[in-house]
Structure formats: C-alpha cells, structure tokens
Design an enzyme around this catalytic site. Sequence first.
Site, short mmCIF file in Angstrom:
data_model
loop_
_atom_site.label_atom_id
_atom_site.label_comp_id
_atom_site.label_asym_id
_atom_site.label_seq_id
_atom_site.Cartn_x
_atom_site.Cartn_y
_atom_site.Cartn_z
N ASN A 146 4.48 -2.25 -4.59
CA ASN A 146 3.69 -2.63 -3.41
C ASN A 146 3.98 -4.09 -3.12
O ASN A 146 3.60 -4.96 -3.89
CB ASN A 146 2.19 -2.45 -3.72
CG ASN A 146 1.86 -1.03 -4.15
OD1 ASN A 146 2.34 -0.07 -3.56
ND2 ASN A 146 1.05 -0.88 -5.19
N GLY A 152 -1.30 -2.95 -0.40
CA GLY A 152 -2.15 -2.25 -1.37
C GLY A 152 -2.07 -2.85 -2.76
O GLY A 152 -2.65 -2.30 -3.70
N HIS A 159 5.31 -6.80 -10.45
CA HIS A 159 5.16 -5.61 -11.30
C HIS A 159 5.61 -4.36 -10.55
O HIS A 159 5.19 -4.12 -9.43
CB HIS A 159 3.71 -5.45 -11.77
CG HIS A 159 2.70 -5.39 -10.66
ND1 HIS A 159 2.32 -6.50 -9.93
CD2 HIS A 159 2.01 -4.36 -10.14
CE1 HIS A 159 1.43 -6.16 -9.02
NE2 HIS A 159 1.23 -4.86 -9.12
N ASN A 266 -1.65 2.62 -1.09
CA ASN A 266 -0.50 1.87 -1.63
C ASN A 266 0.73 2.78 -1.58
O ASN A 266 0.73 3.79 -0.85
CB ASN A 266 -0.80 1.29 -3.02
CG ASN A 266 -0.87 2.35 -4.11
OD1 ASN A 266 -0.53 3.51 -3.90
ND2 ASN A 266 -1.29 1.95 -5.29
N ALA A 267 1.77 2.45 -2.36
CA ALA A 267 3.02 3.21 -2.26
C ALA A 267 2.83 4.69 -2.61
O ALA A 267 3.47 5.55 -2.02
CB ALA A 267 4.07 2.59 -3.19
N THR A 268 1.94 4.97 -3.58
CA THR A 268 1.74 6.38 -3.95
C THR A 268 1.19 7.15 -2.75
O THR A 268 1.59 8.29 -2.50
CB THR A 268 0.79 6.52 -5.16
OG1 THR A 268 -0.45 5.88 -4.85
CG2 THR A 268 1.38 5.90 -6.41
N LYS A 277 -12.23 7.52 -3.31
CA LYS A 277 -13.20 6.97 -4.28
C LYS A 277 -14.50 7.76 -4.30
O LYS A 277 -15.37 7.48 -5.12
CB LYS A 277 -13.55 5.53 -3.90
CG LYS A 277 -12.44 4.53 -4.12
CD LYS A 277 -12.96 3.16 -3.74
CE LYS A 277 -11.87 2.12 -3.76
NZ LYS A 277 -12.31 0.81 -3.34
P1 AMP Z 1 -1.48 -3.23 -7.78
O1 AMP Z 1 -2.94 -3.00 -7.55
O2 AMP Z 1 -0.58 -2.30 -7.02
O3 AMP Z 1 -1.09 -4.68 -7.61
O4 AMP Z 1 -1.18 -2.88 -9.29
C1 AMP Z 1 -1.71 -3.65 -10.33
C2 AMP Z 1 -2.04 -2.71 -11.44
O5 AMP Z 1 -2.33 -3.49 -12.59
C3 AMP Z 1 -3.26 -1.86 -11.15
O6 AMP Z 1 -2.92 -0.50 -11.30
C4 AMP Z 1 -4.28 -2.30 -12.18
O7 AMP Z 1 -5.03 -1.23 -12.65
C5 AMP Z 1 -3.40 -2.86 -13.26
N1 AMP Z 1 -4.06 -3.90 -14.07
C6 AMP Z 1 -5.05 -4.75 -13.71
N2 AMP Z 1 -5.38 -5.57 -14.75
C7 AMP Z 1 -4.58 -5.22 -15.77
C8 AMP Z 1 -4.43 -5.68 -17.12
N3 AMP Z 1 -5.19 -6.64 -17.62
N4 AMP Z 1 -3.48 -5.10 -17.89
C9 AMP Z 1 -2.71 -4.09 -17.41
N5 AMP Z 1 -2.81 -3.61 -16.16
C10 AMP Z 1 -3.73 -4.16 -15.35
#
Ligand code: AMP
Length: 311
Positions: A146, A152, A159, A266-268, A277
Amino acid sequence: MAVSLPDSFAELLRSKFEDAKKSGTLVFTDSVAEDVEVKNVSFQIRLAEGLSKKPAPSEEKSEDKTPKPKFNPFLNPDPDLLLCDLGPDYRLVLNKFSIVPYHFLCITKDFRPQSSPLSEEDLEATWACLQADSVEDGKKLMAFYNCGEVSGASQSHKHVQFIPIPEKSKLIPDVALTYGNSKSQDAIGEFPTFNPEIPFAHFVLPIPPSATAEDLVMRFSSLLARTLTALHEHGQKGIAFNFAMTKEWMFMAPRTKAFYEDVSVNATGMVGMLMAKSTEQLEFIKSTGPLEVLLGVSVPLKLEDEKHHHY
Ligand code: AMP
C-alpha cells in the site's frame, strides 16, 4: 536472485505464528468470509468485528498539529514476531494484528518511506518470499504493498505484506489475465492488460516462472507508468497506489481515497478481498456492490487504444 528464504521457512512461519498467538504477543481477530461473484470475479468479503481495534490512519490524526514522533514498530521489531533476516537489508516479521493466519511482512532494516515505489531490491525480496513452500494446504502467497497516504497504509516504514490465498483464486488480476493482449507468460515489451468489465483503473501483467530481477523491474515500472498516467489524467497531485503480486501476476491500481464512506480499502480490497468491521458494513458493501466501493476510492478505467502508450 540476490536473496532467498531459509529452507525451513514454512515450518518457521507456522511455529512462530502459533507461539506468538499463544503468548498473546500476536493479537488474532476471528473473522468469517463470504464469497460474492460479480463479473466472473469471486469477491471475498470478510467480516472481522475486532478490526476496529487496529489503528486506522484517520484515527491517528488529531486537532493538535504539533509534530510528535510516532512509534515505529518496524525499527526494532518484537523478537516474538521476528521470523528471520532476508539478506542484509530486510527482516521478515509476523503481523501483530492478524486476521488471516500466517500474515507476515517484509520490512526494511533501516527506515525507508512507504511512499516510495518498490526498488529492484524490494522486488527481489518480495519474489524470494513468494517462493516459500505452502504454509497451508491449497494456499499460495500473495504479496501486497500500500503506497502513499490514501492507499490504506497505517505505517510509514516500508513494508510489503504477505497472506495465504486460495491456490485457485478468481480475483480481479486472475480474471483480467483472461482478457486483453498480454496472455503470454513472457510479456516483456507488451502492454499491461485489464478487465474491461471492471470499472476502475487497474493494470495487470503475467510473470514468467523463472523471472529475473530485470523481468520484475520491467513489469513493475510498466504498471507504475500506467498508474501515474491515470492519476495525472484525473488531476491527482499526490501519488498513491496499491500493488499486489503472486508468482503468476503483478497488479496495480491508482488510489484517490483511503475510505469509501467508512469502509477502509487497501491492496487486498482492490484485488477483490474486502474487509468489514461490522455486520452493517458487510451489508453496506453487499448492497452498494464491491465494484462501486472500489471505484469510489480509485479513478475510472479509461478504455482506449493501448497503442498510444509506449510502455
Ligand atoms: P498497513 O496498515 O498496510 O500499513 O500495514 C501495516 C501492518 O502492520 C498492519 O497489518 C498492522 O497490523 C501491522 N502492525 C502494526 N503494528 C505492528 C507491530 N508492532 N508488529 C508487527 N506488525 C504490526
């Protein structure tokens, strides 16, 4: 390719996931998925009522405009969530807030902005992760990214994420590959294809089984060029898009809004897997129609003579 997973990665992923879930470090939210078939695409709408606990970008904005350092969970990942290193520059970590089992992320060791496109090294790392042995029977991995403020994303540290999806998926990219002119598995130099029955801008290219880093970069660049053109044609100033990839295809779609009403996408979601939700949100998505929801956060697909594009 420059990097590869440890041989026992699928086993490591399974055992780390179970341990982190048991210890409570990993917060797993139960969900129920429902399939809705539209225009030959098998949309999956997943109801996860515990999703509201996950930080959403909008909830993090406050009236107070004083800049505050935001906690970055990916700089020093929790050891219980850390799977392994991937080459010198990446780490693989479990998603702390999982809705589907075995959801993991490939994060850069040093801070890199999520607003930047995937580099050659990022694509090689993503490709390496996609080669993992199946962690669940009948499932393969899908990577997603994303990019940009309204895509999203909730974290600004780079990441790429991975979730298991059914081996025989009928998502938007799968169906798009049965249309258009890029049927060849070796589509370098050809045009990204799309499904003319899907109303929002989306671009897809197949990936050959023995792709080189150059194959990946060429395809990503080609999709990005079309995505940036679509954003520009609709007067968008910022750059935001969703990217998804399996061993068979790459997909990209431009983004203009993070939410449709209160439904976060988001992308999914853009490939056909939407999240709700609450039961109200689930009913709202079904009555509005998944394609209408996705069009509402993107730009319309422009049916045009592809020969006008030289990428
Ligand atoms: P996004 O919301 O697309 O930016 O993806 C970020 C992802 O990181 C989400 O799926 C969160 O659930 C995950 N996330 C948030 N905090 C942490 C953490 N402390 N460790 C690992 N993953 C996390």
